[in-house]
Scaffold this motif. Structure first.
Motif, mmCIF file in Angstrom:
data_model
loop_
_atom_site.group_PDB
_atom_site.id
_atom_site.type_symbol
_atom_site.label_atom_id
_atom_site.label_comp_id
_atom_site.label_asym_id
_atom_site.label_seq_id
_atom_site.Cartn_x
_atom_site.Cartn_y
_atom_site.Cartn_z
ATOM 1 N N SER A 2 -4.952 5.061 2.355
ATOM 2 C CA SER A 2 -4.658 3.967 3.312
ATOM 3 C C SER A 2 -3.256 4.118 3.700
ATOM 4 O O SER A 2 -3.028 4.006 4.945
ATOM 5 C CB SER A 2 -4.685 2.558 2.582
ATOM 6 N N VAL A 61 2.646 1.769 -3.438
ATOM 7 C CA VAL A 61 1.600 2.021 -4.586
ATOM 8 C C VAL A 61 1.151 3.415 -4.544
ATOM 9 O O VAL A 61 0.775 4.211 -5.275
ATOM 10 C CB VAL A 61 0.446 1.052 -4.626
ATOM 11 N N ILE A 114 0.932 -1.282 0.061
ATOM 12 C CA ILE A 114 0.054 -0.094 -0.083
ATOM 13 C C ILE A 114 0.785 1.074 0.003
ATOM 14 O O ILE A 114 0.643 2.130 -0.947
ATOM 15 C CB ILE A 114 -1.010 -0.143 1.336
ATOM 16 N N MET A 129 -7.051 5.339 -3.164
ATOM 17 C CA MET A 129 -7.365 4.392 -2.218
ATOM 18 C C MET A 129 -6.151 4.105 -1.370
ATOM 19 O O MET A 129 -5.902 4.023 -0.227
ATOM 20 C CB MET A 129 -7.907 3.143 -2.718
ATOM 21 N N ALA A 130 -4.939 3.848 -2.194
ATOM 22 C CA ALA A 130 -3.703 3.586 -1.433
ATOM 23 C C ALA A 130 -3.301 4.785 -0.854
ATOM 24 O O ALA A 130 -2.945 4.405 0.302
ATOM 25 C CB ALA A 130 -2.791 3.031 -2.662
#
Lengths: 285, 351, 267
Positions: free
Chosen positions: C239, C32, C29, C235-236
């Motif tokens: 996160s 990325v 995560i 989203m990464a």
């Protein structure tokens, strides 16, 4: 230990919390329990009549039985994998010297505090068709394997999320173990393996057992992992409840499933307490 | 009537009495020790004086004022706890100052009194340290300063030296006594260590099973213990059973001279004598002969166990710089009849 | 550790694999998140902060982040107040109903969050309270308070009561003893409890997903909804930010209390 003059002081101290917990735990549970016996009609919603139909449906309809069976099966598989990975890892950790022991203990149980959504998302990237795992498979000439949205993906991520709950109790019981006990077994002529099996293992079984019960209970009611890694078709108990509430809007049926999940969990937690109490009794003599 | 008086003080927990009917008068400026084995009720007695335990019966008066049911925060007594009970989150100076703050003493006066109290216990240099940065002995001094700074009418010490190692304990005995002399505060100390009680106090109160057994000056307590229990609890005591004859006790085929007022001829009796009152002579030169079974070197003294026809006898001799008799050697034991006392087997040793 | 207690090569290999397994998704995560590409790929030639920028330009995420922050901070604070009061009652007094109260306070640990979620949904629906941030926070208090209570109880039982007695004999009233002696002495338990409560509330998904409305969506719920619809590197980035926040809180917890001690209590 405690001063005997009880009077009203303890009640005054505990009252705010007790009121809140009664209002937001006990009352809602009772309401949900009652709701699970209400008739539901797609046209008019929840009715005032009572019925056992929802429980009957859940316990007979093969759609629901399949999902429950999958839930129990995957939870059991997760528990077994956590035990076979977590117990040896806790043992290895306990034999490390500082500072490595603290660093790795932090690395293993720290992710417990990272949101489950984040961890599930991480696995969906790793296991997806273009993810790192499939890159490795292709590099090895194995071709692309479908992992994401299969039970395998759910189990891998569940093991990842639950592993700390297995490592912690085993670690705790290992901490109580006198490290010289194992050495004593060696000096008496036991091989490393025999010492491990006859001396160490019996003393961590309670930790292993209580860890297994917690992992099983949490896996069986897990929501985020099956929702994000199981896709729309691979449902488990928690995602089923979510669907009944949010998509089908059949709250009474959803409530009945939730009550069943709760009952299974409470049975497991009671078993857990029995284990802890039995251990306390044994150590007290 | 004393400055502090306990009158029939009793504490029952359910059926069991931890303290029964304890009466005691303490004079102003006196240093009193409550001595006894664990569970004898000495700590409970102290806690009742402090107000931390409510008595089941009896009265406590301080300077003529009945304080039996007064709240502990109103009594104003100074207490040094066994664990010292220092406030871990406060510096040494803040710990000492706490009691003065509670009394709303103005800032400037507080500072001077804290300084004086710390100087008294020789900790002026460590005022800004936290308890965890101090040694055991230093923590103890802080606890004493914190208790004394409020000018308490009575200072209560609960096993104040039990957490210190042997060497430090000896030093602190003299120091605590010195401080008490200088300040003149009436002091009550609880201890299970007889040497501590003997060396520090004006009077020692021996307790057993919740009752007071004897109250006496240390020297009198040692020389005339009221019960066999006290005789062995305070110091060492040889006890040789035999039969009373005119002028001594017949034991092991010999007449052993001793003091035995009030005993009837031919009655069963026990001879009691302290090891340091016995001397070694050549065989036949003393009152009884024996053979040295074991010898221990204690630095300032030698201790022998001698096997005699009357039983095993412990003998203590000061270290005179030359090596004394060896194990296996035959010796005679000598003592004056005034230093040995005879009593009934389970009875009182002296009036 | 003595020489004979060292781990062998097989054990170390096993250990490496386990640690790799545990950290892999988190590491991926974080990598990325720095990709310059439009798809979930590892950055190979260059790193970019564009997806982090995208998060902050996304009003939904910012609003949800603020919701989560607010809910977690308030819930943790109120949970601490309730738990200290209840902890004193449970630790210091022997009274009828003590065991029942103890069970009530710890019950949310035994009830799956899923069940708490549907139960609270039913209650809030009947009260007309769905969509209220206040009621959402109340739900979070119930979920996180048991963690605080356990730490407070542990701190209270480890407390040397004679320090409190000493304060009393020096003339302190019970309120002053509580404020000047008891609270400072159990402060590590209180602070650790607050942080643990904050993290648990900030991360909570399963219960919140039932009782949030569009206006009160918390960050984990927002992320869940986003992840089920579209998957892109933003989203990464979110996160990675959450991992960073959690790691910071975790290090703080470790400093204050020893993380292993706290988490061992959580199992």
């Amino acid at each position: 230990m405690s001063s005997a003059r009880a009077g009203t002081t303890p009640w005054l101290l505990a009252a705010p919390g007790a009121l809140l917990f009664t209002a937001l735990v006990l009352v809602p549970l009772v309401l949900t329990f009652v709701l699970s016996f209400h008739v539901y009609d797609t046209a008019s919603g929840v009715k005032d009549e009572t019925t056992l139909a929802h429980y009957a449906t859940i316990l007979t309809d093969s759609y629901f039985l399949n999902i429950f069976w999958r839930t129990l099966r995957l939870a059991a598989l997760t528990t077994m994998l956590c035990a076979t990975i977590g117990a040896p890892e806790a043992y290895i950790l306990s034999r490390m010297g500082e500072p490595w022991r603290s660093i790795f203990l932090l690395a293993i149980i720290g992710p417990l505090l990272v949101s489950v959504v984040v961890r599930a998302f991480g696995w969906s990237m790793l296991l997806g068709p273009t993810g790192l795992v499939n890159e490795v498979f292709r590099a090895l000439g194995l071709g692309t394997v479908k992992i994401l949205y299969t039970e395998t993906a759910i189990v891998i991520a569940l093991v990842h999320v639950m592993l700390p709950f297995m490592v912690i109790p085993v670690w705790t019981s290992l901490q109580k173990l006198d490290p010289m006990v194992e050495a004593a077994a060696w000096t008496l002529g036991a091989s490393r393996f025999t010492a491990l099996r006859r001396v160490v293992l019996p003393q961590v079984t309670t930790g292993l057992l209580s860890g297994s019960l917690v992992v099983f209970g949490l896996s069986a009611s897990a929501f985020a992992i099956p929702a994000l890694l199981g896709g729309r078709r691979l449902k488990m108990a928690a995602t089923l409840v979510y669907d009944e509430y949010m998509h089908e809007l059949n709250w009474p049926l959803g409530a009945a499933i939730a009550i069943l999940v709760l009952v299974i969990n409470l049975v497991i937690m009671l078993a857990y307490q029995r284990v802890v109490e039995a251990r306390a009794r044994r150590t007290l003599g | 009537m004393g400055f502090l008086t306990l009158d029939g003080l009793t504490k029952r927990y359910g059926e069991a009495a931890a303290v029964s009917d304890v009466s005691l008068g303490v004079a102003k400026g006196e240093f009193i020790s409550l001595l006894g084995p664990s569970g004898c009720g000495k700590t409970t007695t102290l806690q009742m004086i402090a107000g931390l335990v409510e008595p089941s019966a009896g009265r406590i008066t301080l300077d003529g004022r009945d304080i039996t049911h007064e709240k502990p925060d109103r009594r104003g007594l100074g207490i040094v706890f066994q664990s010292y009970a220092l406030f871990p989150h406060m510096t040494v100076a803040q710990n000492v100052s706490f009691g003065l703050e509670m009394r709303k003493v103005p800032r400037a006066e507080r500072d001077t009194r804290v300084k004086q109290a710390l100087a008294l216990v020789q900790l002026a240099a460590l005022a800004d340290r936290y308890p965890r940065q101090l040694s055991g002995g230093q923590r103890q001094r802080v606890a004493v300063a914190r208790a004394l700074v409020i000018d308490p009418p009575v200072l209560l010490l609960d096993e104040p030296l039990s957490n210190l190692d042997a060497k430090l304990r000896e030093e602190m005995q003299f120091e605590l006594r010195g401080i008490q002399r200088r300040v003149g505060t009436t002091t009550i100390m609880v201890t299970h260590d007889q040497s501590e009680a003997l060396s520090m106090s004006d009077r020692v109160v021996v307790m057993e099973q919740g009752r007071i057994m004897q109250v006496d000056a240390p020297y009198r307590l040692y020389e005339s213990p009221a019960t066999p229990f006290i005789s062995t609890f305070v110091g060492k005591m040889n006890r040789l059973p035999g039969v009373w004859r005119q002028g001594g006790i017949e034991a092991g085929g010999r007449l052993l001279p001793c003091d035995g007022a009030g005993l009837a001829e031919g009655a069963a009796a026990v001879l009691a004598i302290r090891p340091e009152k016995i001397g070694l002579t050549a065989p036949g030169g003393g009152v009884i002969d024996g053979c040295i079974k074991a010898r221990f070197f204690l630095g300032s003294a030698w201790f022998f166990t001698v096997e005699t026809s009357a039983g095993l006898v412990g003998v203590s001799l000061p270290n005179a710089g030359a090596e004394p008799a060896c194990e296996g050697e035959a010796v005679g034991l000598a003592w004056s009849s005034a230093s040995a006392k005879a009593g009934r087997p389970e009875g009182v040793l002296s009036a | 550790m003595s020489r004979m207690h060292r781990n062998g090569p097989i054990a170390l290999l096993f250990h490496t694999l386990v640690v790799g397994f545990v950290l892999a998704p988190l590491v991926v995560i974080c990598l990325v998140a720095f990709t310059p590409a439009n798809t979930l790929t590892l950055p190979t030639t260059q790193v970019s902060l564009r997806w982090f920028a995208a998060v902050f330009e996304h009003p939904d995420f910012v609003a949800s982040f603020l919701n989560s922050l607010w809910v977690a901070a308030i819930a943790a604070t109120i949970a601490v107040v309730l738990a200290v009061a209840a902890g004193l009652a449970l630790d210091r007094y022997d009274f009828r109903g003590r065991a029942a109260l103890n069970a009530l306070f710890l019950s949310p640990l035994m009830i799956p969050h899923l069940v708490l979620g549907v139960a609270l949904l039913r209650l809030f629906a009947l009260l007309g309270a769905t969509g209220s941030l206040v009621w959402l926070t109340a739900g979070h208090i119930v979920v996180v308070a048991p963690y605080v209570l356990r730490l407070v109880l542990a701190a209270l039982s480890g407390l040397d009561r004679s320090a409190e007695q000493a304060a009393v004999t020096l003339g302190a009233s019970s309120w002053i003893v509580f404020r000047r002696i008891t609270v400072p002495m159990i402060l590590p338990g209180i602070t650790g409890g607050w942080l643990l409560a904050f993290i648990n509330s900030f991360d909570e998904l399963t219960m919140s997903i039932f009782i949030t409305s569009p206006a009160t969506v918390t960050l984990p719920v927002r992320m869940y909804m986003y992840a089920t619809e579209s998957i892109d590197p933003m989203m990464a980035a979110v996160s990675a930010l959450m991992i960073a926040v959690t790691a910071a809180a975790m290090l703080l917890l470790d400093r204050i209390f020893g993380l292993d001690k706290i988490l061992v209590g959580q199992g």
